[in-house]
Design an enzyme around this catalytic site. Structure first.
Site, PDB file in Angstrom:
ATOM      1  N   PHE A 186      23.430  16.113  -4.283  1.00  0.00           N
ATOM      2  CA  PHE A 186      22.548  15.109  -4.864  1.00  0.00           C
ATOM      3  C   PHE A 186      22.804  15.043  -6.370  1.00  0.00           C
ATOM      4  O   PHE A 186      22.949  16.085  -7.017  1.00  0.00           O
ATOM      5  CB  PHE A 186      21.103  15.512  -4.570  1.00  0.00           C
ATOM      6  CG  PHE A 186      20.099  14.448  -4.886  1.00  0.00           C
ATOM      7  CD1 PHE A 186      19.946  13.352  -4.041  1.00  0.00           C
ATOM      8  CD2 PHE A 186      19.301  14.541  -6.005  1.00  0.00           C
ATOM      9  CE1 PHE A 186      19.009  12.374  -4.319  1.00  0.00           C
ATOM     10  CE2 PHE A 186      18.356  13.562  -6.294  1.00  0.00           C
ATOM     11  CZ  PHE A 186      18.211  12.477  -5.448  1.00  0.00           C
ATOM     12  N   ASP A 189      20.594  24.527  -2.041  1.00  0.00           N
ATOM     13  CA  ASP A 189      19.503  23.576  -2.195  1.00  0.00           C
ATOM     14  C   ASP A 189      19.075  23.163  -0.781  1.00  0.00           C
ATOM     15  O   ASP A 189      19.873  22.619  -0.004  1.00  0.00           O
ATOM     16  CB  ASP A 189      19.983  22.370  -3.017  1.00  0.00           C
ATOM     17  CG  ASP A 189      18.835  21.453  -3.366  1.00  0.00           C
ATOM     18  OD1 ASP A 189      17.887  21.340  -2.559  1.00  0.00           O
ATOM     19  OD2 ASP A 189      18.882  20.825  -4.445  1.00  0.00           O
ATOM     20  N   TYR A 228       7.928  17.785  -1.009  1.00  0.00           N
ATOM     21  CA  TYR A 228       7.393  16.439  -0.721  1.00  0.00           C
ATOM     22  C   TYR A 228       8.188  15.694   0.347  1.00  0.00           C
ATOM     23  O   TYR A 228       7.827  14.607   0.733  1.00  0.00           O
ATOM     24  CB  TYR A 228       7.299  15.592  -2.007  1.00  0.00           C
ATOM     25  CG  TYR A 228       8.580  15.502  -2.805  1.00  0.00           C
ATOM     26  CD1 TYR A 228       9.601  14.635  -2.425  1.00  0.00           C
ATOM     27  CD2 TYR A 228       8.758  16.281  -3.938  1.00  0.00           C
ATOM     28  CE1 TYR A 228      10.763  14.565  -3.158  1.00  0.00           C
ATOM     29  CE2 TYR A 228       9.920  16.207  -4.681  1.00  0.00           C
ATOM     30  CZ  TYR A 228      10.930  15.352  -4.293  1.00  0.00           C
ATOM     31  OH  TYR A 228      12.089  15.288  -5.010  1.00  0.00           O
ATOM     32  N   LYS A 229       9.304  16.286   0.808  1.00  0.00           N
ATOM     33  CA  LYS A 229      10.094  15.619   1.853  1.00  0.00           C
ATOM     34  C   LYS A 229       9.541  16.042   3.216  1.00  0.00           C
ATOM     35  O   LYS A 229       8.459  15.627   3.589  1.00  0.00           O
ATOM     36  CB  LYS A 229      11.570  15.939   1.667  1.00  0.00           C
ATOM     37  CG  LYS A 229      12.132  15.241   0.401  1.00  0.00           C
ATOM     38  CD  LYS A 229      13.542  15.632   0.031  1.00  0.00           C
ATOM     39  CE  LYS A 229      13.977  14.848  -1.203  1.00  0.00           C
ATOM     40  NZ  LYS A 229      15.125  15.423  -1.890  1.00  0.00           N
ATOM     41  N   ARG A 286      19.570   4.535   5.744  1.00  0.00           N
ATOM     42  CA  ARG A 286      19.266   5.922   6.072  1.00  0.00           C
ATOM     43  C   ARG A 286      17.925   6.021   6.806  1.00  0.00           C
ATOM     44  O   ARG A 286      16.956   5.386   6.403  1.00  0.00           O
ATOM     45  CB  ARG A 286      19.212   6.692   4.753  1.00  0.00           C
ATOM     46  CG  ARG A 286      19.189   8.176   4.871  1.00  0.00           C
ATOM     47  CD  ARG A 286      19.299   8.779   3.490  1.00  0.00           C
ATOM     48  NE  ARG A 286      18.075   8.588   2.720  1.00  0.00           N
ATOM     49  CZ  ARG A 286      17.635   9.426   1.774  1.00  0.00           C
ATOM     50  NH1 ARG A 286      18.351  10.493   1.477  1.00  0.00           N
ATOM     51  NH2 ARG A 286      16.528   9.201   1.129  1.00  0.00           N
TER      52      ARG A 286
HETATM   53  C1  LIG Z   1      15.255  15.139  -3.348  1.00  0.00           C
HETATM   54  C2  LIG Z   1      16.260  15.996  -4.022  1.00  0.00           C
HETATM   55  C3  LIG Z   1      16.093  16.381  -5.367  1.00  0.00           C
HETATM   56  C4  LIG Z   1      14.960  15.855  -6.184  1.00  0.00           C
HETATM   57  O1  LIG Z   1      14.710  16.589  -7.353  1.00  0.00           O
HETATM   58  P1  LIG Z   1      13.336  16.391  -8.115  1.00  0.00           P
HETATM   59  O2  LIG Z   1      13.449  17.201  -9.326  1.00  0.00           O
HETATM   60  O3  LIG Z   1      12.238  16.826  -7.188  1.00  0.00           O
HETATM   61  O4  LIG Z   1      13.177  14.927  -8.411  1.00  0.00           O
HETATM   62  C5  LIG Z   1      17.030  17.251  -5.913  1.00  0.00           C
HETATM   63  N1  LIG Z   1      18.070  17.706  -5.179  1.00  0.00           N
HETATM   64  C6  LIG Z   1      18.265  17.348  -3.898  1.00  0.00           C
HETATM   65  C7  LIG Z   1      19.421  17.884  -3.135  1.00  0.00           C
HETATM   66  C8  LIG Z   1      17.372  16.468  -3.286  1.00  0.00           C
HETATM   67  O5  LIG Z   1      17.569  16.095  -2.023  1.00  0.00           O
END
Ligand SMILES: *Cc1c(COP(=O)(O)O)cnc(C)c1O
Length: 392
Positions: free
Chosen positions: A108, A179, A204-205, A351
Site C-alpha cells: 500500500f 502489515d 477499521y477494516k 474491488r
Molecule cells: C488501509 C491501509 C493503510 C492505512 O493507513 P492509515 O494510516 O490507517 O490511513 C496502511 N497500509 C495498508 C497496507 C493498508 O491496507
C-alpha cells in the site's frame, strides 16, 4: 454469522467492509457511555476510574488472539501509517550494519511513503528496494535489514505466505515486518508460529471499529524491551507520570505507545471486539472462500467483459476479489447508486470485499444480478457516474 450485531442500511449490499467495516450496533451506546458516564461524570478521573490509561494495552490483549499473538505483545494507538514507521525504524535499528528495506510493488502506498520519509531522517544510507511480489524471496539476501510486506495486496487480494517468507528472511538474518491491514479479521493469522519481529494493522477494516479507529502494533515478546521506539512519546515512557527530564522506554510493548490515546474511538473498538469473542477465524476463512468463489463464478458467467485479476486459487487470495475493466470507475458508481457498495482502485480495478460476519450467499447473488443489469442496460454510461469524487 453475526449479521444481527451490525447496523446495515436497508437495501444496501455492503461489499466494502475490507475498507471500512459497518457499525456494530453496540458501538453507539458504548461511545455514548464513554461520553456521558466517563468523560461527562468522571472528567479527568476517568483516566483511572474508567481505565482509559490502560485501554491501549487492554484492547491490544483482546485483539491479540485474532492475529495469533501472545498476551502482552500488542498495543493499540495512532494510525497504521505511524505504526509502520515505528516498526520499520525499530527493525532498522536491530540491523545497524545493513542497507536495504525490501518490499514489493503490491504494498500500500502509505507504507512505502513512510519508508521514504524515515530514510530521509535517519543518518544512514538505506535503499528502499521495491520488487515484484512473486520475487521477494529471490531478493532476500544479507544486505536486507528489514523485509516489510503487506500480507494481502490491497488491489488484487494476492496473499503472501507469511510463514514461508518470514522463515526465508530469518535465514538471511533479516527482520520481518508484516502489515496485516487486510488480514486481521479476514483470515487466520498465527504470529506466534510465524515468529516475525513486528506486525502492524488497522482496526477499521475487517475489525469494524469505525473511521479513524486506532491501529495496532505487535512486537515479538523477546524484543519487547529491545526494540528502539523512534517516536519516543511520553505515553511510551517507563514512568509517564514521573515527568522525568529524559526518555526511558517502557520495558514492554507499551514503549510503542506515543501520546494520548483516542479514548472515544477506543470505546467503539471495544464494542467491535466483543463481536469477535466467540468467532472462529477458520470458520470465517471457510465462508470467505465460499462467498468469493461464488462471486467469481457468477461474475464470469454473467459479465464476461470483466477480467479477474485476483488469484484464482483461493489459497493464494485474501478476502477480496478484484476485476479489471476499462470503465471500472463508472461501473462502481452505478453499482453504488443501485445499492451495491464496492470500490475502485486506479487504474481500472473494481474491488469487492467478502466479510462473512455479515455477508451471506444471497447478498452475493443479488449483487451479481444488479451488476449484470448495469452492464446489460449500459446504465454505467450515464454522465453522472463518470464524475470523480475525491475518495474512491
Ligand atoms: C488501509 C491501509 C493503510 C492505512 O493507513 P492509515 O494510516 O490507517 O490511513 C496502511 N497500509 C495498508 C497496507 C493498508 O491496507
Amino acid at each position: 454469522m453475526k449479521r444481527d450485531q451490525f447496523y446495515l442500511p436497508n437495501g444496501i449490499i455492503y461489499l466494502d467492509g475490507n475498507s471500512l467495516g459497518p457499525v456494530p450496533k453496540a458501538a453507539a451506546a458504548r461511545v455514548q457511555q464513554a461520553v456521558t458516564d466517563e468523560w461527562g461524570e468522571q472528567l479527568i478521573t476517568a483516566w483511572n476510574k474508567a481505565g482509559w490509561f490502560h485501554q491501549p494495552r487492554d484492547l491490544g490483549n483482546r485483539l491479540a488472539p485474532i492475529i495469533g499473538a501472545q498476551n502482552g505483545s500488542v498495543v493499540i494507538g495512532d494510525t497504521l501509517s505511524i505504526k509502520v514507521y515505528q516498526a520499520l525504524a525499530a527493525g532498522l535499528n536491530l540491523r545497524p550494519e545493513r542497507t536495504v528495506i525490501l518490499t514489493d510493488s503490491g504494498n500500500f502506498p502509505t507504507d512505502l511513503y513512510m519508508a521514504e520519509g524515515l530514510i530521509k531522517v535517519i543518518d544512514r544510507d538505506i535503499e528502499l528496494k521495491v520488487v515484484l511480489p512473486e520475487e521477494v524471496g529471490k531478493h532476500l539476501d544479507e544486505t536486507v535489514a528489514v523485509m516489510m510486506l503487506t500480507q494481502v495486496d490491497y488491489r488484487t487480494g494476492r496473499l503472501h505466505d507469511m510463514a514461508e517468507l518470514t522463515k526465508k528472511a530469518h535465514e538471511v538474518g533479516a527482520v520481518a515486518l508484516w502489515d496485516l491491514a487486510h488480514s486481521a479479521g479476514a483470515l487466520p493469522v498465527d504470529l506466534e508460529a510465524c515468529h516475525p519481529e513486528f506486525a502492524v494493522g488497522c482496526t477499521y477494516k475487517y475489525l469494524n471499529a469505525g473511521p479513524g479507529a486506532p491501529a495496532f502494533i505487535y512486537t515479538r515478546p523477546d524484543l519487547a524491551d529491545k526494540a528502539e521506539p523512534a517516536l519516543s512519546g511520553w505515553m511510551g515512557h517507563n514512568k509517564p507520570f514521573s515527568f522525568e527530564r529524559t526518555y526511558t522506554p517502557s520495558p514492554s510493548v507499551e514503549r510503542m505507545r506515543v501520546g494520548t490515546p483516542p479514548v472515544l474511538q477506543m470505546a467503539a473498538l471495544s464494542a467491535a471486539l466483543d463481536i469477535w469473542e466467540d468467532v472462529s477465524l477458520h470458520d470465517i476463512r471457510a465462508k470467505s472462500i465460499e462467498l468469493s468463489e461464488l462471486f467469481i463464478a457468477e461474475v464470469e458467467k454473467r459479465c464476461p467483459e470483466f477480467l479477474l485479476i485476483s488469484p484464482r486459487d483461493s489459497a493464494l487470495r485474501g478476502s477480496q476479489v478484484s476485476f479489471a475493466f476499462e470503465h471500472g470507475y463508472p461501473v462502481i458508481q452505478a453499482l453504488i447508486a443501485d445499492g451495491v457498495i464496492g470500490d475502485f482502485r486506479e487504474p481500472n480495478v473494481m474491488r469487492f470485499g467478502f466479510t462473512p460476519l455479515y455477508i451471506e450467499r444471497e447478498d452475493v447473488l443479488n449483487a451479481v444480478c444488479i451488476l449484470e443489469k448495469i452492464m446489460r442496460e449500459k446504465s454505467w454510461q450515464q454522465e453522472q457516474f463518470s464524475k470523480r469524487s475525491e475518495v474512491t
